[in-house]
Design an enzyme around this catalytic site. Structure first.
Site, PDB file in Angstrom:
ATOM      1  N   GLY A 155       4.462   3.375  -0.103  1.00 36.11           N
ATOM      2  CA  GLY A 155       5.077   2.011   0.738  1.00 36.11           C
ATOM      3  C   GLY A 155       3.673   1.533   1.496  1.00 36.11           C
ATOM      4  O   GLY A 155       4.119   0.403   2.187  1.00 36.11           O
ATOM      5  N   GLU A 156       2.848   0.543   1.267  1.00 35.77           N
ATOM      6  CA  GLU A 156       1.521  -0.560   1.478  1.00 35.77           C
ATOM      7  C   GLU A 156       2.649  -1.231   1.976  1.00 35.77           C
ATOM      8  O   GLU A 156       3.253  -1.351   1.155  1.00 35.77           O
ATOM      9  CB  GLU A 156       0.175  -0.205   0.567  1.00 35.77           C
ATOM     10  CG  GLU A 156      -0.269   1.164   0.632  1.00 35.77           C
ATOM     11  CD  GLU A 156      -1.079   1.956   2.364  1.00 35.77           C
ATOM     12  OE1 GLU A 156      -1.026   0.558   3.024  1.00 35.77           O
ATOM     13  OE2 GLU A 156      -1.498   2.031   1.991  1.00 35.77           O
ATOM     14  N   GLY A 157       2.216  -1.940   2.750  1.00 33.42           N
ATOM     15  CA  GLY A 157       2.613  -3.117   3.044  1.00 33.42           C
ATOM     16  C   GLY A 157       2.672  -4.625   2.124  1.00 33.42           C
ATOM     17  O   GLY A 157       1.703  -3.822   1.510  1.00 33.42           O
ATOM     18  N   PHE A 158       3.566  -5.370   2.219  1.00 35.56           N
ATOM     19  CA  PHE A 158       3.113  -6.829   1.129  1.00 35.56           C
ATOM     20  C   PHE A 158       2.227  -6.536   1.373  1.00 35.56           C
ATOM     21  O   PHE A 158       0.865  -7.358   0.426  1.00 35.56           O
ATOM     22  CB  PHE A 158       4.421  -7.072   1.763  1.00 35.56           C
ATOM     23  CG  PHE A 158       4.196  -8.315   0.613  1.00 35.56           C
ATOM     24  CD1 PHE A 158       5.781  -8.229  -0.705  1.00 35.56           C
ATOM     25  CD2 PHE A 158       3.955  -9.720   0.996  1.00 35.56           C
ATOM     26  CE1 PHE A 158       5.153  -9.754  -1.060  1.00 35.56           C
ATOM     27  CE2 PHE A 158       3.630 -11.364  -0.188  1.00 35.56           C
ATOM     28  CZ  PHE A 158       4.530 -10.693  -1.347  1.00 35.56           C
ATOM     29  N   ARG A 163       5.616  -8.870  16.394  1.00 38.63           N
ATOM     30  CA  ARG A 163       5.601  -7.803  15.776  1.00 38.63           C
ATOM     31  C   ARG A 163       6.059  -6.252  16.760  1.00 38.63           C
ATOM     32  O   ARG A 163       4.886  -6.467  18.320  1.00 38.63           O
ATOM     33  CB  ARG A 163       4.053  -7.458  15.148  1.00 38.63           C
ATOM     34  CG  ARG A 163       4.702  -6.065  14.511  1.00 38.63           C
ATOM     35  CD  ARG A 163       4.887  -5.796  13.052  1.00 38.63           C
ATOM     36  NE  ARG A 163       4.889  -4.802  12.332  1.00 38.63           N
ATOM     37  CZ  ARG A 163       3.547  -4.274  11.707  1.00 38.63           C
ATOM     38  NH1 ARG A 163       2.495  -5.651  11.234  1.00 38.63           N
ATOM     39  NH2 ARG A 163       3.489  -3.297  11.051  1.00 38.63           N
ATOM     40  N   ASP A 186       8.864 -17.564   6.178  1.00 41.75           N
ATOM     41  CA  ASP A 186       8.434 -16.959   7.371  1.00 41.75           C
ATOM     42  C   ASP A 186       6.655 -17.859   7.786  1.00 41.75           C
ATOM     43  O   ASP A 186       7.049 -18.676   8.377  1.00 41.75           O
ATOM     44  CB  ASP A 186       8.425 -16.392   7.809  1.00 41.75           C
ATOM     45  CG  ASP A 186      10.025 -15.775   8.775  1.00 41.75           C
ATOM     46  OD1 ASP A 186      10.809 -16.360   8.559  1.00 41.75           O
ATOM     47  OD2 ASP A 186       9.799 -14.237   9.823  1.00 41.75           O
ATOM     48  N   PHE A 190       0.438  -9.377   8.874  1.00 42.83           N
ATOM     49  CA  PHE A 190       0.694 -10.589   8.668  1.00 42.83           C
ATOM     50  C   PHE A 190       0.562 -11.396   9.520  1.00 42.83           C
ATOM     51  O   PHE A 190       0.607 -12.948   8.599  1.00 42.83           O
ATOM     52  CB  PHE A 190       2.880 -10.219   9.331  1.00 42.83           C
ATOM     53  CG  PHE A 190       3.566 -10.875   8.704  1.00 42.83           C
ATOM     54  CD1 PHE A 190       4.705 -10.989   7.865  1.00 42.83           C
ATOM     55  CD2 PHE A 190       3.860 -12.106  10.082  1.00 42.83           C
ATOM     56  CE1 PHE A 190       5.352 -12.543   7.295  1.00 42.83           C
ATOM     57  CE2 PHE A 190       5.129 -13.037   9.348  1.00 42.83           C
ATOM     58  CZ  PHE A 190       5.372 -12.787   8.647  1.00 42.83           C
TER      59      PHE A 190
END
Length: 481
Positions: free
Chosen positions: A59-62, A289, A365, A383
Site C-alpha cells: 500500500g505504500e505510495g507511488f 493535497r 501532472d 508528490f
C-alpha cells in the site's frame, strides 16, 4: 580442433561490446541480447548472474516506492563494485496495488517501463523487470531476507557480532508461511506475499537481520555474504526499511539521476502545455493535497478557497495568466472555483485523461508542474517533493521558483515555521492585490496573514546538478518579493 577454436573465437567476438570489436557497425549478435547488456562492465557476458529482488510495505505510495528503488539500487551498485566475479541484477517489483490508486487494485503487474525510461538506470546497474525474472525462474528465490531496526539499547553480550539473526516473523512480514508436511525433495519451503499482493514468492531459506542502521552499504555487505554461498537470488522483503541514502552517495554512484519519466508521458505533458499555454514558460503550477492530509493536524492544510486565492495572488505577482492545478480532489477544487472565483475560472487548468492509468496521469501532472515558471507545493507531500526533484534536474531548482503554500496557521504557529528553510512575512504587492481587492476585503486577519506569507523548502534536499537525461533550460531567477 582448429574448427572448434575458430567457433569459440567467433562467439567471443560476438559477445564483446562494440568498443572491443573495432567494427564500424554494431551488428546484432545471435549470442548476446542487445537489451541484456550491462554497459558498466565490458566482460559482463561471461559472468554468472545474481539477482536481487525487493518490495515495500503493501500500500505504500507511488513516490515512496520510487524512492526505495534508489536505496536498493545503491546496494546493488556497491555489490557490483565489491564483487566483480559475478554480475548482480536489480529485479524491479511489479506495480499491483498502490494506496493512492484508490480502488484501482489490479493483478496486471504493471511494469516500471510504463512510467519511466529505464535506460539511464541500466547504464549504472543491470536491471530487469520481474516478469522477465519469473519467466526464467518462476516465482522462486534462494533466499528471503528482511531487516529490522534495533530500537533501544544494543543488548549486552560477550560476542561482538555486528547484527542479530532472527526468524523472519520477527520482521513482521505479512503473508509469510512455512509449508509443512512437504516431501523431502521440496526445496522452497517458505512463501511470502510479494509486491502489493501481486503474487507469492517461494524461497529455500529465510532470515530477519536486526541492526541499528540499515543502510544501503550494510545491505550490500549482507548480500555479499549470502551470495558467496550457494545462492543466486535474494528477495528483500520491505525494502522501505533501508534508510534513505545521502545525496553525495547517489552522486558518487551516478544514481542521482536515473529515473526520467517515460518519453510517451513527457510528450503527453508537452502537448498539453503547447495546446493550452502555447509553450509559455511563465505559467504557475501547484500541487494541492487534501484527501488524507486533512486528517493530520500537524500538516495544517489551508481551506481550498484561501489556497486558490493565494495562487491567484502569486499568479498576478508573476505577471502570469495561467495556473495549472494538480490535486487529489479535482471535483472539490473545481467546485470551489466555480462558486467562489467564477470571474477567474479561465485562469485555472487541469489535466485529465481517462485512457491513461492513474499512475501515468500523475506523472503527466508532475511533468507539467516541472516545466512551469513557478511551482507551489506542500513540503509534507512526496508528490510535491518529486516535482521539485525533477525541477532541480532541469535547471528550475532555485528557491524563489519553488515555493510552499504554507500551513494555514503559519503566522502564529512557531513550531510549524521551523519546518521551512525560510518564512517571509512580506508586504503585499499593491498592483497584484488591486486585482483581488473585493475578495481581499472580505478576508479575516488570519487569511490576510496567510496570503502575504511566503514559505521555502530546504534546497539541499534536492539535486544540485542539471540532468543530462532530462530536457529543460536554466533560467534567471529573482526574488519573489
Amino acid at each position: 580442433m582448429k574448427g572448434r577454436a575458430h567457433i569459440w573465437v567467433a562467439l567471443l567476438l560476438a559477445c564483446l561490446p562494440p568498443r572491443f570489436r573495432n567494427l564500424d557497425k554494431d551488428v546484432s549478435s545471435p549470442v548476446c541480447r542487445t537489451d541484456d547488456v550491462y554497459t558498466g562492465d565490458a566482460f559482463y557476458p561471461f559472468k554468472k548472474k545474481k539477482y536481487v529482488l525487493y518490495d515495500v510495505h503493501i500500500g505504500e505510495g507511488f513516490n515512496l516506492q520510487k524512492e526505495v528503488l534508489y536505496r536498493v539500487a545503491l546496494a546493488v551498485y556497491y555489490l557490483n563494485q565489491e564483487e566483480r566475479t559475478h554480475v548482480h541484477y536489480l529485479v524491479l517489483p511489479p506495480w499491483c496495488y498502490v494506496t493512492h490508486w484508490g480502488r484501482e487494485r489490479t493483478n496486471a503487474r504493471i511494469k516500471w517501463s510504463i512510467f519511466f525510461n529505464l535506460k539511464a538506470l541500466q547504464n549504472v546497474i543491470p536491471v530487469m523487470e520481474y516478469a522477465e525474472y519469473e519467466g526464467q525462474f518462476g516465482p522462486h528465490t534462494d533466499y528471503i531476507l528482511s531487516y529490522r531496526h534495533i530500537i533501544g539499547e544494543w543488548p549486552k553480550r560477550g560476542d561482538k557480532k555486528s547484527f542479530q539473526v532472527l526468524k523472519l516473523d520477527k520482521c513482521q512480514v505479512k503473508g509469510y508461511k512455512l509449508k509443512k508436511n512437504l516431501r523431502k525433495n521440496c526445496d522452497h519451503k517458505y512463501s511470502v506475499e510479494y509486491s502489493g499482493k501481486c503474487t507469492n514468492v517461494k524461497g529455500k531459506k529465510m532470515e530477519c537481520l536486526e541492526f541499528f542502521f540499515i543502510t544501503s552499504h550494510f545491505v550490500s555487505s549482507t548480500l555479499l555474504d549470502i551470495f558467496q554461498y550457494d545462492a543466486d537470488s535474494v528477495l528483500i522483503k520491505h525494502g522501505s526499511n533501508i534508510l534513505v541514502a545521502f545525496m553525495n552517495e547517489l552522486v558518487d554512484a551516478n544514481l542521482e539521476d536515473v529515473l526520467p519519466y517515460s518519453e510517451d508521458l513527457i510528450n503527453e505533458g508537452d502537448q498539453f502545455v503547447e495546446k493550452n499555454f502555447k509553450s509559455s514558460k511563465n505559467y504557475i503550477s501547484c500541487h494541492l493535497r487534501y484527501t488524507d492530509f486533512r486528517k493530520i493536524s500537524t500538516y495544517d492544510v489551508s481551506p481550498v478557497g484561501i489556497s486558490l486565492l493565494k495562487l491567484l495572488y502569486i499568479m498576478f505577482l508573476r505577471k502570469s495568466t495561467l495556473i495549472f492545478v494538480s490535486t487529489d480532489e479535482k471535483k472539490e477544487v473545481k467546485k470551489v472555483i466555480d462558486s467562489q472565483f467564477p470571474q477567474f475560472k479561465h485562469f485555472f487548468f487541469f489535466y485529465e485523461n481517462e485512457k491513461l492509468h492513474t499512475g501515468q496521469v500523475a506523472i503527466v501532472d508532475q511533468w507539467i508542474c516541472a516545466r512551469s515558471g513557478t511551482f507551489v507545493g506542500n513540503i509534507f507531500s512526496r508528490f510535491s517533493m518529486h516535482i521539485k526533484w525533477e525541477r532541480s534536474l532541469i535547471g528550475k531548482g532555485g528557491p524563489d521558483h519553488n515555493l510552499d503554500l504554507c500551513g494555514y496557521s503559519i503566522s502564529t504557529n512557531h513550531e510549524l515555521r521551523k519546518k521551512y528553510s525560510d518564512v517571509q512575512d512580506a508586504h503585499l504587492d499593491e498592483e497584484a492585490l488591486q486585482k483581488l481587492r473585493p475578495l481581499y476585503m472580505r478576508l479575516s486577519q488570519k487569511d490576510r496573514d496567510f496570503l502575504r506569507t511566503i514559505c521555502y523548502d530546504f534546497a539541499h534536499y534536492y539535486p544540485q546538478n542539471v540532468s543530462i537525461y532530462r530536457r529543460g533550460e536554466r533560467r534567471e531567477e529573482g526574488r519573489l518579493m
